[in-house]
Design a protein around this motif. Structure first.
Motif, short mmCIF file in Angstrom:
data_model
loop_
_atom_site.label_atom_id
_atom_site.label_comp_id
_atom_site.label_asym_id
_atom_site.label_seq_id
_atom_site.Cartn_x
_atom_site.Cartn_y
_atom_site.Cartn_z
N GLU A 147 0.84 -1.20 0.00
CA GLU A 147 0.00 0.00 0.00
C GLU A 147 0.88 1.25 0.00
OE1 GLU A 147 -3.17 0.43 -0.22
OE2 GLU A 147 -4.00 -1.59 0.08
N ASN A 148 0.44 2.27 -0.70
CA ASN A 148 1.20 3.53 -0.78
C ASN A 148 0.84 4.43 0.40
OD1 ASN A 148 2.87 5.55 -1.75
ND2 ASN A 148 1.31 6.40 -3.12
N TRP A 149 1.27 4.00 1.60
CA TRP A 149 1.00 4.73 2.82
C TRP A 149 2.28 5.40 3.32
CZ3 TRP A 149 -1.72 0.03 5.57
CH2 TRP A 149 -2.98 -0.17 4.99
#
Length: 417
Positions: A147-149
């Motif tokens: 995830e692009n967190w």
């Protein structure tokens, strides 16, 4: 563990005692507890309600068993003649991540005692679980990694999910917590401090002045605009002068202004929720850190507030919207602040930059970090150090010392220096 509420006299409370159901009540002036061998979960609440009904009926009839032996769950008698059967552990009820979404809402409400509709963090994680369709439970760590967190978002969601999965395990819904041994992330690179948000890089003093003047004079306001930029001038200037959070400024009421003591009380916020940032979607709540602070009122700030609160009632907003409701800071950012900053060639900054400007200015002017933390509503000085103290600039000198020679060492030893 959920918060324990005292039951009214004669009624039985159902509590969460270390993940298990416990009943507590009073009868004839004496307290009685009864632990049940069931996990504290929505699926097991019917066991508790049945037992509550049984006890309450006996109390009404006057045949209540004070030893509680009558109400304890009966243990099955062992059968000596039959060989002990070895059974494999049951398969977990939940196998895919999206199946956890409804249970996550129950956990948030019943165990964490949080309204998920009023929490950006918990609602955001709920939406993530809904989106993770047909992903096996055992692959949750790998799914989180792709995830692009940001680092802070990853760590925050890791902690929430790990606590949630531990509760599922204790409740017998899953057999193990796949996030139990997953470590938090650390930032990589030259420094390990939090990555700075470019939209919140502080403006210079001259840039702040130019921005506020453009707002006051409606320099970039369309001539046909029904609401002029100058309407928001005092609201924006107040935030730059005080460094309060957006929701604290939005929710500031006339009763918080004390002209006799020359103070501004910051004790509550009118915060946005998952339903939006407009007036009807907001709720009144404590400040982010749950504390109360009193900001000293400068002459400039006093002059600004005197005009703003004139002829208003104590519960009125100090900075209302054009319709007399609360200001929608998200729409203000999108429709007013961003276009003006672009015209001034100051880049894409958000309204929160005013708070960072205040903190940076306070530190650069030599204000004690304890004072900075208090004025900005931080619980410790660590936040001020991480966000407003810049240690990347090269030092121009060493600290002064009187130890210049062996003679001076003797003077220091003798107390002459």
């Amino acid at each position: 563990m959920g918060h324990i509420q005292k039951a009214p006299k004669g009624e039985i409370a159902i509590e969460n005692n270390k993940g298990r159901i416990r009943l507590r009540w009073r009868y004839n002036g004496k307290r009685y507890p009864l632990s049940l061998p069931y996990a504290y979960s929505p699926e097991n609440m019917h066991y508790a309600t049945i037992k509550v009904a049984e006890i309450e009926l006996d109390m009404m009839k006057g045949c209540f068993d004070t030893s509680l032996e009558k109400y304890k769950p009966q243990k099955p008698k062992p059968v000596a003649l039959l060989p002990e059967k070895k059974t494999l552990p049951p398969n977990p009820v939940v196998t895919s991540l999206h199946e956890l979404s409804d249970k996550f809402k129950d956990w948030t409400k019943n165990i964490r005692n949080i309204n998920i509709d009023h929490s950006v963090d918990y609602y955001g994680l709920y939406r993530v679980l809904v989106r993770w369709v047909n992903i096996p439970l055992g692959e949750i760590a790998g799914t989180m990694n792709v995830e692009n967190w940001s680092v802070s978002t990853y760590n925050r969601r890791l902690n929430m999910l790990s606590a949630f999965l531990s509760w599922l395990k204790d409740s017998g819904i899953i057999t193990s917590n796949p996030l139990l041994h997953v470590s938090s992330r650390r930032t990589k690179g030259q420094d390990k401090q939090q990555k700075k948000n470019e939209r919140r890089i502080p403006l210079q003093e001259r840039e702040i002045f130019d921005f506020l003047e453009a707002m006051r004079l409606d320099t970039y306001c369309h001539k046909c605009s029904p609401v002029k930029h100058s309407f928001y001038y005092t609201f924006l200037k107040f935030i730059f002068l005080t460094g309060v959070r957006n929701a604290e400024a939005v929710g500031l009421r006339v009763r918080h202004i004390n002209f006799d003591l020359n103070t501004v009380e910051i004790s509550e916020a009118f915060a946005r929720t998952n339903k939006g940032t407009h007036h009807a979607a907001r709720i009144s709540k404590d400040t982010k850190a749950g504390n109360v602070r009193y900001l000293p009122m400068t002459d400039e700030l006093k002059e600004l507030l005197l005009k703003q609160v004139h002829s208003k009632n104590p519960d009125d907003f100090v900075f209302p919207s054009p319709k007399g409701l609360s200001i929608d800071d998200r729409m203000l950012q999108r429709r007013v602040i961003k276009p003006v900053l672009v015209q001034l060639k100051f880049g894409n900054r958000d309204l929160y930059v005013a708070r960072h400007c205040f903190g940076t200015r306070a530190v650069q002017q030599g204000m004690a970090l304890t004072d900075v933390a208090y004025l900005m509503g931080h619980t410790t000085i660590k936040t001020a150090i991480n966000n407003y103290v810049d240690v990347s600039r090269p030092a121009v000198a060493l600290p002064k010392t009187a130890l210049k020679s062996s003679d001076n060492l003797k003077k220091v030893a003798n107390g002459d220096v």
